[in-house]
Design an enzyme around this catalytic site. Structure first.
Site, PDB file in Angstrom:
ATOM      1  N   ARG A   1       0.816  -1.227   0.000  1.00 33.66           N
ATOM      2  CA  ARG A   1       0.000   0.000   0.000  1.00 33.66           C
ATOM      3  C   ARG A   1       0.841   1.264   0.000  1.00 33.66           C
ATOM      4  O   ARG A   1       0.376   2.315  -0.441  1.00 33.66           O
ATOM      5  CB  ARG A   1      -0.986  -0.008   1.175  1.00 33.66           C
ATOM      6  CG  ARG A   1      -2.115  -1.008   0.944  1.00 33.66           C
ATOM      7  CD  ARG A   1      -3.035  -1.066   2.099  1.00 33.66           C
ATOM      8  NE  ARG A   1      -2.310  -1.571   3.255  1.00 33.66           N
ATOM      9  CZ  ARG A   1      -2.860  -2.172   4.289  1.00 33.66           C
ATOM     10  NH1 ARG A   1      -4.150  -2.319   4.347  1.00 33.66           N
ATOM     11  NH2 ARG A   1      -2.139  -2.601   5.289  1.00 33.66           N
TER      12      ARG A   1
ATOM     13  N   GLU B   1       5.675  -8.745  14.270  1.00 39.70           N
ATOM     14  CA  GLU B   1       4.954  -9.138  15.469  1.00 39.70           C
ATOM     15  C   GLU B   1       4.734 -10.650  15.504  1.00 39.70           C
ATOM     16  O   GLU B   1       4.759 -11.276  16.553  1.00 39.70           O
ATOM     17  CB  GLU B   1       3.595  -8.423  15.481  1.00 39.70           C
ATOM     18  CG  GLU B   1       3.088  -8.096  16.851  1.00 39.70           C
ATOM     19  CD  GLU B   1       1.861  -7.206  16.791  1.00 39.70           C
ATOM     20  OE1 GLU B   1       1.108  -7.226  17.767  1.00 39.70           O
ATOM     21  OE2 GLU B   1       1.661  -6.514  15.785  1.00 39.70           O
TER      22      GLU B   1
END
Length: 159
Positions: free
Chosen positions: A51, A88
């Protein structure tokens, strides 16, 4: 223009869906103008896969300059440098073709900062000079990775 999708992609994570913002011509243009006014204009806008490409392309079209793509592993043709970093939920690798000139690194969302930090290191390794970092959304409530020390500009902040 930003919808929150609860428990996506996993339970406990609230995803910020920017699809409505991108679909609205006026709002998307306004966000690009607001982003570009916050940084020094570079030779290149370096978009982070995927993006970040949308915003980097729009910024280059509106403010001038070229687009350089920091790509996911296995997507870069020819000569490139790479950087593996922690996420993460695992690790990721970004690739970048060598070059030179000033860049502003562009992405849609800043969460932990791991991807942005890795892209800054990768850009320098590839021969570019990073003169700024800009994102549409800064999720300030998300803890940053260790040693995160970047000055990141944003249009929207969630505290």
């Amino acid at each position: 223009y930003i919808k929150e999708v609860k428990d996506f992609p996993i339970e406990g994570v609230n995803f910020k869906d920017i699809s409505p913002l991108l679909a609205d011509e006026q709002t998307f243009r306004s966000s690009l103008v607001d982003m570009g006014k916050q940084v020094r204009l570079p030779n290149y806008w370096m978009g982070i896969d995927s993006r970040g490409y949308l915003f980097a392309s729009g910024l280059a079209t509106y403010f001038g300059g070229g687009v350089v793509c920091a790509r996911k592993e296995g997507k870069t043709p020819g000569e490139f440098v790479s950087k593996t970093y922690d996420l993460e939920y695992g690790t990721a690798t970004l690739e970048l073709q060598p070059g030179e000139g000033e860049v502003v690194i562009v992405d849609d969302v800043l969460a932990t900062g791991g991807t942005l930090q890795a892209t800054n290191e990768l850009a320098e390794l590839a021969g570019y000079t990073v003169v700024g970092n800009i994102v549409l959304i800064d999720l300030k409530y998300v803890p940053r990775v260790d040693n995160f020390n970047l000055d990141v500009k944003s249009v929207i902040k969630y505290a």
